[in-house]
Design a protein around this motif. Structure first.
Motif, short mmCIF file in Angstrom:
data_model
loop_
_atom_site.label_atom_id
_atom_site.label_comp_id
_atom_site.label_asym_id
_atom_site.label_seq_id
_atom_site.Cartn_x
_atom_site.Cartn_y
_atom_site.Cartn_z
N ARG A 193 0.82 -1.21 0.00
CA ARG A 193 0.00 0.00 0.00
C ARG A 193 0.86 1.27 0.00
NH1 ARG A 193 -2.20 -3.35 3.93
NH2 ARG A 193 -1.35 -2.06 5.63
N HIS A 194 2.15 1.10 -0.22
CA HIS A 194 3.04 2.25 -0.15
C HIS A 194 3.75 2.50 -1.48
CE1 HIS A 194 3.09 3.41 4.16
NE2 HIS A 194 2.60 2.18 4.30
N ASN A 195 4.23 3.73 -1.62
CA ASN A 195 4.97 4.14 -2.81
C ASN A 195 6.46 3.87 -2.57
OD1 ASN A 195 5.06 5.23 -5.41
ND2 ASN A 195 5.63 7.25 -4.66
N MET A 196 7.00 2.87 -3.27
CA MET A 196 8.39 2.46 -3.10
C MET A 196 9.20 2.99 -4.27
SD MET A 196 7.50 -1.47 -2.01
CE MET A 196 9.18 -2.00 -1.70
N LEU A 197 10.12 3.88 -4.00
CA LEU A 197 10.92 4.50 -5.05
C LEU A 197 11.97 3.52 -5.57
CD1 LEU A 197 11.46 7.95 -3.30
CD2 LEU A 197 9.60 7.25 -4.83
N GLY A 198 12.22 3.57 -6.88
CA GLY A 198 13.15 2.61 -7.49
C GLY A 198 14.19 3.28 -8.37
#
Length: 304
Positions: A193-198
């Protein structure tokens, strides 16, 4: 005993003059640097192109431009000439480190660890100079004419020689504003449910590892709405509150200490080591004194 033939000497001269033409930007300037006439330089270039069977330079009335074949030949030729000069300098000085050293390093490692050590290194080796290229792109040492690359993270299989000079650990962090908006994850499954930066570049280990509470490790692939090309850019986005970021601890330590970033799922951090390697081209002969002195200095002084 091997006797150098006139043909060998001519090939060396052709290579030397060609690199001077490229670096000086024209035949006249190269002729002055080589103590030759412009017509002699032109003849040398023509002879070199005939021998190689390719056109190396496109000549116009205003400038010279490298062909793709010329660019490739220049990179190798310049490196060969640099190595010859370094070998002569080291032999004449009893293998004392001297000359220019070209180093490639990732952005954060260069800023936090490498560049602050450069003054001390040069003070210890006054006959050396250093040229640092800062990028998170994994470079080809031969193409970039780099003597040493400093790489953070797992090493890919290659023909290069790698020496570990330091190690650290990774951690997941986020800005307090992001946590206030999206909530603090309590378990790896909450990351869905989270925004994971890549990152835009391919990594050997794609997922973020966490302890699963059962003695094992679970890997969560990052899924988010932003990709960046280096750790410094990811840190900026994390500080701006865009999402979660997994970075080396040495990169985010000051921001965590100041409260600008907060650790996430740190109780499930497996503590996997992030190694820093000095990578260089190996060979059957002895290692250049320049490279040996630099790598030894980093191994003794880098603290993560």
């Amino acid at each position: 005993m091997t006797i150098e033939s006139p043909r060998d000497a001519n090939r060396f001269t052709e290579m030397e003059v060609f690199t001077r033409v490229v670096e000086r930007g024209g035949l006249s300037a190269a002729a002055r640097a080589s103590n030759l006439t412009p017509s002699a330089v032109s003849k040398l270039l023509a002879r070199l192109e005939r021998r190689l069977g390719v056109r190396l330079l496109t000549r116009t009335t205003r400038k010279l431009q490298l062909t793709p074949e010329g660019a490739a030949f220049y990179e190798r030729a310049a490196r060969i000439l640099d190595e010859i000069a370094a070998a002569e300098q080291e032999a004449a000085a009893g293998a004392a480190p001297r000359g220019r050293l070209r180093v490639n390093a990732s952005v954060h490692f260069a800023m936090a660890h490498l560049l602050p050590l450069v003054p001390a290194f040069l003070a210890a080796h006054p006959q050396m100079s250093i040229e640092v290229t800062v990028t998170d792109r994994v470079v080809d040492l031969l193409e970039e004419r780099a003597d040493v690359a400093l790489r953070v993270g797992p090493m890919r299989d290659s023909q290069l020689v790698a020496r570990k000079i330091a190690k650290g650990r990774a951690m997941v962090v986020a800005a307090p504003a992001y946590i206030a908006r999206a909530g603090m994850p309590q378990a790896p499954e909450d990351l869905a449910r989270h925004n994971m930066l890549g990152f835009t570049f391919t990594r050997i280990v794609e997922g973020w590892p966490f302890l699963d509470g059962k003695g094992g490790i679970v890997s969560v692939p990052p899924r988010g709405n932003a990709l960046v090309s280096n750790g410094e850019a990811m840190q900026v986005l994390a500080l701006a509150g865009l999402g979660l970021a997994r970075l080396a601890e040495f990169e985010v330590r000051p921001d965590v200490a100041a409260g600008r970033l907060v650790p996430v799922l740190e109780h499930l951090n497996p503590g996997d080591a992030i190694d820093v390697h000095a990578v260089y081209v190996g060979g059957s002969g002895p290692l250049s004194a320049r490279i040996r002195a630099f790598v030894d200095f980093l191994a003794a002084n880098v603290r993560m």
